[in-house]
Design a protein around this motif. Structure first.
Motif, PDB file in Angstrom:
ATOM      1  N   LEU A 207       0.828  -1.205   0.000  1.00 55.09           N
ATOM      2  CA  LEU A 207       0.000   0.000   0.000  1.00 55.09           C
ATOM      3  C   LEU A 207       0.868   1.263   0.000  1.00 55.09           C
ATOM      4  O   LEU A 207       0.523   2.269  -0.630  1.00 55.09           O
ATOM      5  CB  LEU A 207      -0.930  -0.002   1.207  1.00 55.09           C
ATOM      6  CG  LEU A 207      -2.060  -1.041   1.186  1.00 55.09           C
ATOM      7  CD1 LEU A 207      -2.803  -1.048   2.514  1.00 55.09           C
ATOM      8  CD2 LEU A 207      -3.033  -0.756   0.050  1.00 55.09           C
ATOM      9  N   HIS A 208       1.984   1.198   0.704  1.00 58.07           N
ATOM     10  CA  HIS A 208       2.888   2.356   0.748  1.00 58.07           C
ATOM     11  C   HIS A 208       3.491   2.623  -0.629  1.00 58.07           C
ATOM     12  O   HIS A 208       3.740   3.785  -0.992  1.00 58.07           O
ATOM     13  CB  HIS A 208       3.980   2.111   1.784  1.00 58.07           C
ATOM     14  CG  HIS A 208       4.980   3.213   1.890  1.00 58.07           C
ATOM     15  ND1 HIS A 208       4.669   4.473   2.373  1.00 58.07           N
ATOM     16  CD2 HIS A 208       6.304   3.261   1.558  1.00 58.07           C
ATOM     17  CE1 HIS A 208       5.743   5.242   2.340  1.00 58.07           C
ATOM     18  NE2 HIS A 208       6.743   4.527   1.847  1.00 58.07           N
TER      19      HIS A 208
ATOM     20  N   MET B  44       7.803  -0.784   9.347  1.00 53.55           N
ATOM     21  CA  MET B  44       7.718  -1.013   7.914  1.00 53.55           C
ATOM     22  C   MET B  44       9.040  -0.693   7.223  1.00 53.55           C
ATOM     23  O   MET B  44       9.444  -1.375   6.267  1.00 53.55           O
ATOM     24  CB  MET B  44       6.601  -0.157   7.316  1.00 53.55           C
ATOM     25  CG  MET B  44       6.360  -0.383   5.832  1.00 53.55           C
ATOM     26  SD  MET B  44       5.250   0.838   5.115  1.00 53.55           S
ATOM     27  CE  MET B  44       6.300   2.313   5.158  1.00 53.55           C
ATOM     28  N   THR B  45       9.740   0.313   7.714  1.00 53.45           N
ATOM     29  CA  THR B  45      10.982   0.745   7.078  1.00 53.45           C
ATOM     30  C   THR B  45      12.158  -0.159   7.427  1.00 53.45           C
ATOM     31  O   THR B  45      12.962  -0.514   6.557  1.00 53.45           O
ATOM     32  CB  THR B  45      11.320   2.189   7.492  1.00 53.45           C
ATOM     33  OG1 THR B  45      10.214   3.038   7.165  1.00 53.45           O
ATOM     34  CG2 THR B  45      12.573   2.682   6.790  1.00 53.45           C
ATOM     35  N   HIS B  46      12.249  -0.563   8.695  1.00 55.91           N
ATOM     36  CA  HIS B  46      13.432  -1.291   9.152  1.00 55.91           C
ATOM     37  C   HIS B  46      13.224  -2.797   9.295  1.00 55.91           C
ATOM     38  O   HIS B  46      14.205  -3.532   9.418  1.00 55.91           O
ATOM     39  CB  HIS B  46      13.897  -0.735  10.509  1.00 55.91           C
ATOM     40  CG  HIS B  46      14.385   0.668  10.435  1.00 55.91           C
ATOM     41  ND1 HIS B  46      13.547   1.761  10.527  1.00 55.91           N
ATOM     42  CD2 HIS B  46      15.647   1.176  10.266  1.00 55.91           C
ATOM     43  CE1 HIS B  46      14.254   2.874  10.430  1.00 55.91           C
ATOM     44  NE2 HIS B  46      15.524   2.552  10.276  1.00 55.91           N
TER      45      HIS B  46
ATOM     46  N   ILE C 281       3.340   4.440  13.397  1.00 58.73           N
ATOM     47  CA  ILE C 281       3.230   4.377  14.852  1.00 58.73           C
ATOM     48  C   ILE C 281       4.589   3.974  15.429  1.00 58.73           C
ATOM     49  O   ILE C 281       5.454   3.444  14.722  1.00 58.73           O
ATOM     50  CB  ILE C 281       2.134   3.399  15.301  1.00 58.73           C
ATOM     51  CG1 ILE C 281       2.476   1.970  14.873  1.00 58.73           C
ATOM     52  CG2 ILE C 281       0.775   3.796  14.746  1.00 58.73           C
ATOM     53  CD1 ILE C 281       1.485   0.940  15.393  1.00 58.73           C
ATOM     54  N   VAL C 282       4.745   4.207  16.712  1.00 59.21           N
ATOM     55  CA  VAL C 282       6.028   3.908  17.358  1.00 59.21           C
ATOM     56  C   VAL C 282       6.266   2.402  17.396  1.00 59.21           C
ATOM     57  O   VAL C 282       7.335   1.919  17.016  1.00 59.21           O
ATOM     58  CB  VAL C 282       6.068   4.511  18.775  1.00 59.21           C
ATOM     59  CG1 VAL C 282       7.315   4.032  19.531  1.00 59.21           C
ATOM     60  CG2 VAL C 282       6.065   6.024  18.690  1.00 59.21           C
TER      61      VAL C 282
ATOM     62  N   PRO D  39      16.955  -4.714  14.603  1.00 58.24           N
ATOM     63  CA  PRO D  39      15.535  -4.320  14.663  1.00 58.24           C
ATOM     64  C   PRO D  39      14.776  -4.974  15.813  1.00 58.24           C
ATOM     65  O   PRO D  39      13.899  -4.345  16.406  1.00 58.24           O
ATOM     66  CB  PRO D  39      14.991  -4.761  13.308  1.00 58.24           C
ATOM     67  CG  PRO D  39      16.166  -4.689  12.403  1.00 58.24           C
ATOM     68  CD  PRO D  39      17.331  -5.121  13.228  1.00 58.24           C
ATOM     69  N   TRP D  40      15.120  -6.218  16.139  1.00 55.88           N
ATOM     70  CA  TRP D  40      14.447  -6.881  17.259  1.00 55.88           C
ATOM     71  C   TRP D  40      14.785  -6.193  18.578  1.00 55.88           C
ATOM     72  O   TRP D  40      13.905  -5.964  19.413  1.00 55.88           O
ATOM     73  CB  TRP D  40      14.833  -8.354  17.316  1.00 55.88           C
ATOM     74  CG  TRP D  40      14.547  -9.037  18.626  1.00 55.88           C
ATOM     75  CD1 TRP D  40      15.448  -9.586  19.469  1.00 55.88           C
ATOM     76  CD2 TRP D  40      13.268  -9.236  19.231  1.00 55.88           C
ATOM     77  NE1 TRP D  40      14.839 -10.115  20.570  1.00 55.88           N
ATOM     78  CE2 TRP D  40      13.480  -9.918  20.454  1.00 55.88           C
ATOM     79  CE3 TRP D  40      11.967  -8.891  18.891  1.00 55.88           C
ATOM     80  CZ2 TRP D  40      12.454 -10.270  21.320  1.00 55.88           C
ATOM     81  CZ3 TRP D  40      10.933  -9.248  19.747  1.00 55.88           C
ATOM     82  CH2 TRP D  40      11.176  -9.919  20.938  1.00 55.88           C
TER      83      TRP D  40
END
Length: 611
Positions: free
Chosen positions: A79-80, A93-95, A516-517, A529-530
């Motif tokens: 969708l982005h 979504m980015t990372h 969102i955060v 990322p985790w």
């Protein structure tokens, strides 16, 4: 006709004249060959019927869903791509995008044409058709005289199998997901190998790697094992059909390249230890077998045992193939479960790290076949023992309703189950004695499947819904109130601004189209990322709230919320309707309410000081 010629018989002194014309024998009849169209159309029609049965029952069980549940996570990237303003700046979504890149392409394609709901529906239909093809292949091989009732009965029972078995999500779902299509593609691959239709298997393998990279890696390993069996047979002096090995090598190469490329583009895990940590802290129901209840494990093992009975249906010439494409994966799965439960050093960590539980996504699909083995096995030793084992495993597998049991209700549908058990016994006795007629076999086979449906229906577990497969929609919630609330927030919160929101509400990102955060659903698979995910979640109330702990985000004071917002670049906060004293304190500190509760959604949106 010509007059009869004199005929000299062996041993006769003079010719004998036969009366009447000479009748030449008729030419031998040509052998009847199946027409190609019929050879293709009949199995295709049977597969479509199986898909229709499975899809209808799944819609009655769950209700077809689009834009909900896992779509909250899986649909964001696609969708982005179409709407760059949507989810702009969202950290997860980015990372930490999900590894299902092909689903992103599907989402992008559907959204760019304005037909996303239809594309998702076609994805789900494709999953059902793939299941139907695998089931028909097996039915025409294992029950050639009555393939259609067997396939329909298996389809009905499959729709009622557990939604979660041995840690992995079942492919039996009423939603378009990579794991559903990927799981059924592996099922079709194994069915093609066991029925001698390898040309289908070699095509299915790379498709599986495209749809679901982890399932593709499983198929790649299975191809390697099949090749090993073929090479061992050739070394032992067995003649192999010409051209048997080359297509397998090509399929393995293509599948391997797709898997490696997919893992390189979207890494699944940073390290084995990271994924094991995720299992223990966030998704224990998926891969922390030491935290599963004993009854859940026992019923899952019973279902796997039923699936293992299919070995009695495989011809002796293909028994080695069954060993490598079914028995070995089942053995690895069971060993992994108990290595984790018994906390075996290194092995338990390895089982979690490589997620061996994913194997059950296709192994469990063979469990309904196990219930029909006594009706399909006409020859063999100890038929009564096999029938008894089938009944015992069936009883254990469909025991009291838990996440590890089949969707039936023995306590309310006992009569239906009893009828099915009687049908199984009567049919099996007729098969073993050689007195089974086609009508009896049809009746008994269909009754075994029908009793599952009757039991689930009698317990109210199958419900007709007004919004189902016929009218799909890409929605963010079962009601439209939350969707309207999200659109209102989208109008107020600027593009690129981030929201501090309750991590347990997974709908907010998709409903508002804003980043969102953090939330409990969009979980990275490991690496940095985790660790960043953990820090963000700790700042917003901790990980315990993701498991139902009522304390967490709601207990944060304004100072803690402000600190989390400033640390992670958020400008707005979504709060459950604060109490009056808390609201006064927020206003006194410079928080500005930009939107109050709307459409029965008890959330307040506030601009954070300095935001």
């Amino acid at each position: 006709m010509k007059a009869a010629e004199p005929l000299v018989l062996p041993g006769a002194r003079k010719p004998v004249r036969l009366r009447g014309p000479v009748r030449h024998p008729a030419p031998p009849a040509r052998p009847r060959t199946r027409r190609p169209a019929r050879t293709f159309l009949v199995p295709a029609a049977q597969a479509a019927l199986c898909a229709a049965v499975l899809g209808t029952l799944l819609d009655l069980r769950y209700g077809y869903a689009a834009g909900r549940m896992d779509h909250f996570v899986l649909s964001t990237v696609g969708l982005h791509w179409v709407h760059p303003d949507w989810f702009a700046g969202d950290w997860a979504m980015t990372h930490a995008p999900q590894p299902h890149w092909f689903f992103d392409v599907e989402t992008w394609f559907g959204a760019s044409l304005g037909i996303l709901a239809g594309v998702y529906l076609l994805h789900w239909f494709a999953s059902l058709i793939v299941f139907g093809l695998g089931t028909v292949l097996l039915a025409r091989s294992w029950a050639p005289g009555y393939a259609l009732p067997v396939a329909l009965s298996v389809s009905a029972m499959t729709a009622l199998t557990p939604g979660l078995l041995m840690g992995t999500g079942s492919p039996v779902l009423a939603i378009a997901l990579p794991e559903m299509l990927g799981g059924f593609l592996v099922y079709l691959f194994v069915a093609a190998i066991l029925t001698g239709r390898r040309e289908i298997a070699w095509v299915v393998a790379p498709v599986t790697a495209i749809v679901h990279v982890q399932q593709g890696s499983i198929v790649a390993v299975l191809i390697g094992l099949v090749l090993a069996i073929d090479l061992l047979r050739r070394r032992a002096g067995h003649s192999l059909p010409p051209g048997l090995l080359k297509p397998a090598v090509v399929s393995l190469t293509v599948t391997g390249v797709l898997v490696i490329g997919g893992l390189a583009a979207r890494p699944v895990a940073g390290s084995i230890g990271d994924f094991a940590d995720i299992c223990e802290t966030l998704i224990p129901y998926h891969c922390a077998a030491d935290k599963w209840g004993s009854h859940d494990v026992h019923t899952a093992l019973a279902s796997l045992g039923l699936a293992g009975l299919t070995g009695f249906l495989v011809p002796r010439a293909r028994r080695a193939l069954w060993f490598v494409v079914f028995f070995l994966p089942a053995l690895v799965l069971v060993a992994g479960v108990f290595a984790v439960r018994w906390r075996v050093p290194e092995l338990g960590l390895l089982a979690q790290g490589i997620n061996v539980f994913r194997l059950d996504a296709f192994l469990a699909a063979f469990a309904p076949w196990g219930l029909l083995v006594p009706l399909l096995r006409s020859k063999g030793r100890h038929p009564r023992l096999l029938l008894a084992v089938t009944l015992v495993l069936g009883y254990l597998a469909v025991g009291p309703a838990t996440w590890g049991s089949w969707l039936i209700a023995p306590h309310r549908g006992g009569l239906a189950m009893l009828i099915g058990a009687v049908a199984l016994v009567v049919g099996a006795r007729a098969v073993y004695s050689g007195t089974a007629s086609q009508r009896l076999l049809w009746s008994c086979t269909l009754l075994v499947g029908a009793e599952f449906v009757a039991s689930a229906a009698s317990a109210g577990l199958l419900t007709a819904r007004s919004a189902g497969v016929a009218s799909p929609g890409l929605r963010t919630d079962v009601t439209s109130d939350f969707d309207r609330w999200g659109r209102a927030v989208e109008q107020i919160v600027p593009v690129g601004a981030q929201l501090v929101s309750p991590p347990t509400d997974q709908r907010i990102r998709m409903a508002t189209h804003r980043g969102i955060v953090v939330d409990c659903k969009y979980v990275p698979y490991g690496g940095e990322p985790w660790h960043e995910f953990r820090r963000r979640l700790d700042a917003l109330g901790g990980i315990a709230q993701c498991h139902g702990d009522p304390h967490g985000y709601a207990d944060l004071n304004p100072d803690q919320l402000w600190q989390a917002a400033r640390t992670y670049g958020a400008s707005y906060a979504v709060l459950a309707m604060p109490k009056v004293p808390v609201m006064r304190r927020l206003v006194a500190q410079g928080w500005v309410q930009v939107m109050g509760p709307e459409n029965r959604i008890p959330y307040v949106v506030m601009r954070i000081p300095g935001g």
